[in-house]
Design an enzyme around this catalytic site. Structure first.
Site, PDB file in Angstrom:
ATOM      1  N   GLU A 219      49.225  52.453  40.843  1.00  0.00           N
ATOM      2  CA  GLU A 219      48.994  52.446  39.197  1.00  0.00           C
ATOM      3  C   GLU A 219      49.434  54.189  39.044  1.00  0.00           C
ATOM      4  O   GLU A 219      49.524  54.425  37.953  1.00  0.00           O
ATOM      5  CB  GLU A 219      47.941  52.088  39.013  1.00  0.00           C
ATOM      6  CG  GLU A 219      47.817  50.870  37.648  1.00  0.00           C
ATOM      7  CD  GLU A 219      47.175  50.282  37.836  1.00  0.00           C
ATOM      8  OE1 GLU A 219      47.183  49.071  38.123  1.00  0.00           O
ATOM      9  OE2 GLU A 219      45.992  50.439  37.322  1.00  0.00           O
ATOM     10  N   HIS A 240      52.350  43.396  66.048  1.00  0.00           N
ATOM     11  CA  HIS A 240      52.659  41.960  66.205  1.00  0.00           C
ATOM     12  C   HIS A 240      53.603  41.506  65.295  1.00  0.00           C
ATOM     13  O   HIS A 240      53.804  40.250  65.352  1.00  0.00           O
ATOM     14  CB  HIS A 240      51.915  41.051  66.780  1.00  0.00           C
ATOM     15  CG  HIS A 240      50.345  41.824  67.948  1.00  0.00           C
ATOM     16  ND1 HIS A 240      51.336  41.783  70.003  1.00  0.00           N
ATOM     17  CD2 HIS A 240      50.253  42.822  68.180  1.00  0.00           C
ATOM     18  CE1 HIS A 240      49.964  41.792  70.165  1.00  0.00           C
ATOM     19  NE2 HIS A 240      49.952  42.614  69.302  1.00  0.00           N
ATOM     20  N   LYS A 354      51.862  41.489  30.759  1.00  0.00           N
ATOM     21  CA  LYS A 354      51.173  40.445  29.769  1.00  0.00           C
ATOM     22  C   LYS A 354      51.670  40.460  28.608  1.00  0.00           C
ATOM     23  O   LYS A 354      51.681  38.819  28.128  1.00  0.00           O
ATOM     24  CB  LYS A 354      50.628  41.584  29.595  1.00  0.00           C
ATOM     25  CG  LYS A 354      49.473  42.332  30.199  1.00  0.00           C
ATOM     26  CD  LYS A 354      47.863  42.901  30.436  1.00  0.00           C
ATOM     27  CE  LYS A 354      47.525  43.012  31.527  1.00  0.00           C
ATOM     28  NZ  LYS A 354      46.229  44.560  31.423  1.00  0.00           N
TER      29      LYS A 354
HETATM   30  O1  PA5 Z   1      43.010  50.441  37.002  1.00  0.00           O
HETATM   31  C1  PA5 Z   1      43.072  49.974  36.075  1.00  0.00           C
HETATM   32  O2  PA5 Z   1      42.822  49.943  35.076  1.00  0.00           O
HETATM   33  C2  PA5 Z   1      43.262  48.252  36.430  1.00  0.00           C
HETATM   34  O3  PA5 Z   1      44.093  47.942  37.156  1.00  0.00           O
HETATM   35  C3  PA5 Z   1      42.812  47.376  35.111  1.00  0.00           C
HETATM   36  O4  PA5 Z   1      41.520  47.630  36.299  1.00  0.00           O
HETATM   37  C4  PA5 Z   1      43.072  45.818  35.761  1.00  0.00           C
HETATM   38  O5  PA5 Z   1      43.718  45.798  35.032  1.00  0.00           O
HETATM   39  C5  PA5 Z   1      41.588  45.007  35.136  1.00  0.00           C
HETATM   40  O6  PA5 Z   1      41.260  45.555  33.411  1.00  0.00           O
HETATM   41  P1  PA5 Z   1      39.983  46.036  33.091  1.00  0.00           P
HETATM   42  O7  PA5 Z   1      38.722  46.312  33.446  1.00  0.00           O
HETATM   43  O8  PA5 Z   1      39.906  46.274  31.399  1.00  0.00           O
HETATM   44  O9  PA5 Z   1      39.919  43.616  33.006  1.00  0.00           O
END
Ligand code: PA5
Length: 377
Positions: A219, A240, A354
């Site tokens: 990310e 394996h 989303k």
């Molecule tokens: O690293 C990030 O920003 C994302 O993985 C969020 O942690 C994830 O989308 C969850 O978001 P939130 O904590 O707002 O529910």
């Protein structure tokens, strides 16, 4: 004292992976059967109807508590799970008792989870604005579930702090492990075309450290058409299944191996007079000696096969060294993103699915998107 037998940690992505990684790395592999601490289970990390059905069946008439974690307080997956499980808890315990078994971790002011927690009077912890989800394991997001699992969060933070000193901006490059790792992986990517990094462990408890690491790097760096693809394998298990490809497939891989120097327990192979399995050459040796030779043999074979290897050594699996490891990876991730030329602290790409999902579900406010997406189908 246990106030519940099962603790449900609700969250997705950065709001659950860190806690799961640390809890699994430092708990017995069979902790859920041992019963001296609350069993930790997770929800809100998927939208699986069977998963939620089975979880609700497991929790039926059990003493359970909920930690609901969402920084934005608006993420669909955890919000759905929280609605289902809070309803179940209230039905089983009554609304007042349920309140004492729910803790929310969210933004100080914004988001539906904050509104809900305030209205219902739940205990809350705050996620500070300047901490991104995937960097939040050392905040209440990770620390509360980890502490509930009976682990020493002070030692975890001590380890992280030590690594913070070691990786500080005044540390010369050659002594700064985070800078060295960040520079090495970018050099492999940019100069040798190694586009996939495999995080390797020889210790099954580290499986979810890899899951956390994949989010952290994927990310943070996968944007603007760039980024090393972060993947992971558990050895020797995956030798394996994936071993053939790694040894002999397309040469776009490098490996970063997490090696644990000393296991926490000792198991030695017994001698057997009949030796029908031919294993007496290992009699008296520890299981870890065999594992370490598998590790060394694999590293040499993969290097011979054109897969560069880096190695990170942990003296053992405990809170202190895992705290060091987490901070090391976080720090290196920031440096690495800037070497790559991206902003490692945003995640604009996460929003695309989303928007489509809300449009397909006719969420109010998405009317134009709904019409547009349905015209494509
Ligand atoms: O690293 C990030 O920003 C994302 O993985 C969020 O942690 C994830 O989308 C969850 O978001 P939130 O904590 O707002 O529910």
């Amino acid at each position: 004292k246990k106030s519940c037998d099962i603790l449900v940690v609700i969250g997705i992505g950065g709001s659950y992976l860190g806690a799961k990684a640390v809890i699994d790395a430092l708990s017995s592999s069979f902790a859920w059967l041992e019963g001296d601490k609350p069993a930790i289970v997770y929800a809100g990390q998927n939208i699986g109807e069977d998963y939620l059905y089975e979880l609700q069946a497991l929790l039926k008439n059990k003493k359970f508590g909920i930690i609901s974690i969402s920084k934005s307080g608006t993420t669909t997956e955890p919000a759905l799970a929280f609605r289902l499980l809070k309803t179940q808890l209230e039905e089983q315990q009554g609304k007042e008792a349920a309140k004492r078994l729910i803790v929310c971790i969210t933004d100080a002011k914004r988001g539906a989870l904050r509104t809900l927690a305030t209205q219902e009077g739940y205990k809350t912890y705050v996620i500070e604005d300047n901490i991104g989800g995937r960097f939040s394991v050392l905040s209440p997001v990770g620390l509360l579930p980890i502490a509930c699992a009976g682990l020493d969060i002070k030692a975890l933070i001590d380890g992280a702090e030590q690594m913070m000193q070691q990786c500080g901006i005044t540390t010369p490059f050659e002594e700064n492990p985070a800078a060295i790792y960040a520079a090495a992986r970018n050099s492999l990517y940019q100069e040798q075309g190694k586009k996939v990094e495999l995080l390797v462990n020889f210790h099954p408890k580290l499986h979810n450290i890899s899951e956390w690491w994949k989010q952290l790097y994927g990310e943070s760096e996968g944007k603007d058409g760039k980024g090393i693809f972060p993947a992971s394998v558990d050895f020797t298990t995956d030798l394996h299944s994936m071993g053939q490809y790694i040894q002999d497939g397309e040469r776009h891989l490098f490996e970063t191996v997490i090696s644990v120097l000393e296991p926490n327990h000792t198991v030695s192979f017994p001698h057997d007079d009949a030796n029908l399995d031919g294993l007496n050459f290992l009699a008296g040796k520890r299981v870890d000696e065999v594992n370490k030779m598998a590790e060394l043999g694999t590293m040499l074979a993969h290097i011979d096969g054109g897969v560069p290897n880096m190695k990170i050594t942990l003296p053992k699996l405990n809170e202190y060294y895992i705290g060091q490891l987490l901070y090391f990876f976080e720090r290196a991730c920031g440096i690495s993103g800037y070497i790559l030329g991206v902003n490692p602290f945003n995640q604009p790409g996460v929003e695309a699915y989303k928007k489509n999902m809300f449009a397909l579900l006719d969420k109010p406010g998405y009317e134009a998107e709904s019409a547009a997406i349905k015209a494509r189908l």
